[in-house]
Every structure is written in structure tokens, then in C-alpha cells.
Scaffold this motif. Structure first.
Motif, short mmCIF file in Angstrom:
data_model
loop_
_atom_site.label_atom_id
_atom_site.label_comp_id
_atom_site.label_asym_id
_atom_site.label_seq_id
_atom_site.Cartn_x
_atom_site.Cartn_y
_atom_site.Cartn_z
N CYS A 1 82.74 -109.56 41.68
CA CYS A 1 83.09 -108.31 42.38
C CYS A 1 83.75 -107.32 41.42
CB CYS A 1 84.05 -108.59 43.54
SG CYS A 1 83.29 -109.51 44.87
N LEU A 2 84.57 -107.87 40.50
CA LEU A 2 85.34 -106.99 39.61
C LEU A 2 84.54 -106.59 38.37
CD1 LEU A 2 88.77 -108.87 39.79
CD2 LEU A 2 88.08 -106.79 41.02
N GLU A 3 83.75 -107.55 37.85
CA GLU A 3 83.03 -107.31 36.60
C GLU A 3 81.62 -107.90 36.66
OE1 GLU A 3 86.45 -107.73 33.25
OE2 GLU A 3 85.84 -109.58 34.24
N PRO A 4 80.76 -107.34 37.50
CA PRO A 4 79.43 -107.95 37.65
C PRO A 4 78.64 -107.95 36.35
CG PRO A 4 79.55 -105.85 38.82
CD PRO A 4 80.94 -106.17 38.39
N ASP A 5 78.93 -107.01 35.45
CA ASP A 5 78.14 -106.98 34.22
C ASP A 5 78.53 -108.08 33.23
OD1 ASP A 5 80.52 -105.70 33.90
OD2 ASP A 5 79.71 -103.94 32.88
N GLU A 6 79.50 -108.92 33.61
CA GLU A 6 79.80 -110.12 32.82
C GLU A 6 78.76 -111.23 33.06
OE1 GLU A 6 82.66 -110.84 30.73
OE2 GLU A 6 82.47 -108.66 30.75
N PHE A 7 77.94 -111.02 34.08
CA PHE A 7 76.97 -112.06 34.46
C PHE A 7 75.55 -111.50 34.49
CE2 PHE A 7 81.04 -112.90 36.50
CZ PHE A 7 81.29 -114.20 36.07
N ALA A 8 74.58 -112.37 34.23
CA ALA A 8 73.17 -111.94 34.31
C ALA A 8 72.37 -112.96 35.14
CB ALA A 8 72.57 -111.78 32.92
N VAL A 9 72.27 -114.19 34.64
CA VAL A 9 71.54 -115.24 35.36
C VAL A 9 72.56 -116.30 35.77
CG1 VAL A 9 69.72 -116.99 35.20
CG2 VAL A 9 69.47 -114.80 33.99
N VAL A 10 72.59 -116.61 37.06
CA VAL A 10 73.60 -117.55 37.57
C VAL A 10 72.89 -118.68 38.32
CG1 VAL A 10 75.73 -117.78 38.90
CG2 VAL A 10 75.13 -115.56 37.89
N VAL A 11 73.07 -119.89 37.82
CA VAL A 11 72.48 -121.09 38.42
C VAL A 11 73.49 -121.68 39.39
CG1 VAL A 11 71.70 -123.44 37.89
CG2 VAL A 11 70.99 -121.52 36.44
N CYS A 12 73.05 -121.97 40.61
CA CYS A 12 74.01 -122.40 41.66
C CYS A 12 73.46 -123.58 42.46
CB CYS A 12 74.19 -121.29 42.69
SG CYS A 12 74.80 -119.76 42.07
N PRO A 13 74.35 -124.42 42.99
CA PRO A 13 73.93 -125.37 44.03
C PRO A 13 73.45 -124.58 45.27
CG PRO A 13 76.14 -125.88 43.22
CD PRO A 13 75.78 -124.53 42.68
N ASN A 14 72.80 -125.29 46.17
CA ASN A 14 72.09 -124.65 47.29
C ASN A 14 72.97 -123.72 48.14
OD1 ASN A 14 70.23 -124.12 49.28
ND2 ASN A 14 69.50 -126.22 49.44
#
Ligand code: GGG
Length: 327
Positions: A206-219
Motif C-alpha cells: 500500500c505504501l510502496e507498490p513499486d518495491e514489488f513486481a512479481v509476487v508468488v503467494c499461497p492460494n
């Protein structure tokens, strides 16, 4: 033989945005045969089965499936449909577009959500009047398969690496297994993989979305965190998705059936139309997929816009505007 697309609108606004996506696909040029399938709350009431076997078989045999939205019977509809196409990953891009009032206009994320297990694997029990339980399933094989996909996704998209979101400090066995398997594959493949606790991720994105690009997550985490990201880019009407398997895929907007506006003809078709662009690219029609995405982006920028984006246009107005830009 024309490519067969199964069309399963499902419930609520799925019945409005799916025909919009089909109109757009029809305007792109490739020869498709659209075959309609029934599923959802109404079908359950009428027939006793939310997902009739012929609809399951349709998705299992079609070249690709376009799904709309699930309602109260989501567990009996969308989970088996994902199984029908053999999907092991749900690809959910969350991008801000010019012209859409976004909380975080710099957002450009893709969630790669594990699509077969976790707490969505259906092992729930009512043990007494006071106690219900749920078994969480995590396998090394499914986690590694997701990680393999993530490594290829990162290579093809020329990303620097990916994040893996988990809660292994609490769920040491299940999320620990997930994290270790994903990081193990990334290490073997020489892909940069940074771990992040999923609760901390929720704040940081929410604060720094540009710190992330591809995020792998559990279901479940992928389901929830991608909905959270939708809030950064104009709402749930904006996020498309692809449920990808080895031989088939199912495309659906991330949003649900939205019973509050269903039937009013004002649902935002952007997520369904972006999902149609993903379907075109999946089938190898890269040029047409790109054209649909650009047409949708132009309409988001110039209007018309549906009420969720501050406009007063209908679903049909937006769809016609997209189609007119494809001619
Ligand atoms: N089109 C997505 C949809 O119908 N979402 C409703 C829902 O509850 N989905 C659960 C999930 O995505 O696993």
C-alpha cells in the motif's frame, strides 16, 4: 477446425461482463467457436448442481475458457472449473492505468497465486455444534511447480526476480514447506527470490507498490492480496486473471458476482476485457491481445467510464467504445 472457447458467465455481473468480453473477442479477427456453459447459483436452484457435468466437460475439452463470476456457490463452481482445465497457477496482474483514479498510480504488479491447495483444498469438517476445522494442504510438488512457472514468467517478462509472500514464522510446517520449495527452485534456476511475510507485504504494497513486481503467494493469500491491490488501482473492476494449466487455461475477471449492481447494466467490463486480451495471447494471438489491451486502455483514459470509475456509462457503452477502436 476453429478454436473452441467455452463461455461460462456464472452469476450476477458475470452475465453482463462475459458477453462484453465475447463481443470484443468477436471483433478481433481470429476464428473462434463460442460454446456456452451453465453454472452458478441459479443453475444450482434449478437443477440441484451448481456445475453440471457437461459444463465441467466443456471446460476440460475447450481450447480455452472464459468465465464470469461466482456467487454463493463459488466453491462448487470456480474451484472445480480450475481443476477441469488443470490449472496450477492463477496469474493476476494489478496495474494502474492513466485516466483511472488510482490510490497508487505507480502500481504495476503481477500475483502468481497457487491454485490447487492451501486452505482452498476443501477439507473442512463440522466436528460438533461448537467446532469446525479446516485442513491446510501444502505439497512440495505443487509449490515447486508454481516456482518453476514463476521463474519462467520472470525470464520471459525480463523481471529482475520475484518475491514470495508467506507466513512461515507462524505456519512453520505448511508455509515453511511452501517458502523452502519456492526458494529452492529459484536458487536452482539462478532467479532472484526475496521472501516477505504476507502481513508485512500487505502494508508495504500500500505504501510502496513499486518495491514489488512479481509476487508468488499461497492460494488464499493470493486471493486476498490481489483484491487488496485492486484497491490501489481503481477497484475490483480492473483486475483480470488467467488460470493456467499445462494444456488449457481459464480466464476470468478477479471480481465476484457483485449482487448489489447485478442486472443494472453498469458493471465495469474492463477486467473481463483485459482477461480476453490474456486469452488471446495465451492462444498465440499476441497482436490481437495487444490491440484489445490498448483499446481498453484508451477507453479507460478517454471514457466512457462506468460508475465505479466516476462515470455514468453502461457496460454496453464501454464495450462498444472498445470494439469501435478495434475496427
Ligand atoms: N471471477 C472471480 C470470482 O468469481 N470470484 C469469486 C470468488 O469467490 N472466487 C474465489 C477464488 O477466486 O478463489
Amino acid at each position: 477446425m476453429p478454436t473452441e472457447i467455452a463461455v461460462i458467465p456464472g452469476d450476477g455481473i458475470g452475465r453482463e461482463v462475459t458477453p462484453a468480453a465475447v463481443s470484443v473477442l468477436k471483433a478481433t479477427g481470429p476464428e473462434f467457436e463460442f460454446v456456452d456453459g451453465k453454472a452458478g447459483d441459479r443453475v444450482a436452484t434449478e437443477t440441484g448442481a451448481a456445475l453440471p457435468s457437461e459444463t465441467y466437460d466443456l471446460a476440460a475439452e475447450a481450447d480455452a475458457t472464459l468465465f464470469g463470476a461466482a456467487g454463493e456457490t463459488a466453491a462448487d463452481v470456480i474451484l472445480p472449473l480450475r481443476e477441469a482445465v488443470g490449472s496450477f497457477v492463477n496469474v493476476r496482474p494489478a496495474r494502474a492505468y492513466p485516466g483511472v483514479d488510482s490510490v497508487r498510480p505507480e502500481t504495476d504488479l503481477v500475483f502468481l497465486r497457487e491454485n490447487t491447495e492451501g486452505v482452498y483444498s476443501g477439507h473442512e469438517s463440522r466436528l460438533s455444534g461448537d467446532l469446525s476445522t479446516l485442513t491446510r494442504v501444502v505439497t512440495t510438488s505443487a509449490s515447486e511447480r508454481l516456482a518453476e512457472f514463476a521463474c519462467e514468467y520472470v525470464d520471459e517478462g525480463e523481471y529482475e526476480g520475484f518475491h514470495v509472500a508467506h507466513k512461515a514464522n507462524v505456519m512453520r510446517e505448511t508455509d515453511g514447506r511452501f517458502r523452502d520449495a519456492v526458494i529452492g527452485v529459484a536458487d536452482d534456476r539462478g532467479v532472484d527470490c526475496e521472501e516477505v511475510l504476507m502481513d508485512a507485504f500487505a502494508t508495504r504494497v500500500c505504501l510502496e507498490p513499486d518495491e514489488f513486481a512479481v509476487v508468488v503467494c499461497p492460494n488464499l493469500a493470493g486471493d486476498v492480496l490481489s483484491d487488496l491491490a485492486a484497491g490501489l488501482v481503481g477497484g475490483l473492476g480492473m483486475l483480470p486473471s488467467a488460470n493456467v494449466g499445462p494444456d488449457r487455461a481459464l480466464f476470468e475477471p478477479v471480481h465476484g458476482s457483485a449482487p448489489d449492481i447485478a442486472g443494472e447494466g453498469v458493471a465495469n467490463p474492463a477486467a473481463a476485457i483485459f482477461s480476453a486480451a490474456m486469452l488471446l495471447e495465451y492462444l498465440g494471438h499476441d497482436e490481437e491481445g495487444g490491440a484489445v489491451r490498448e483499446a481498453m486502455k484508451t477507453v479507460l483514459s478517454e471514457g466512457p467510464r462506468t460508475p465505479d470509475l466516476g462515470g455514468d456509462a453502461s457496460t454496453d457503452d464501454v464495450t462498444e467504445a472498445v470494439v469501435s477502436r478495434l475496427d
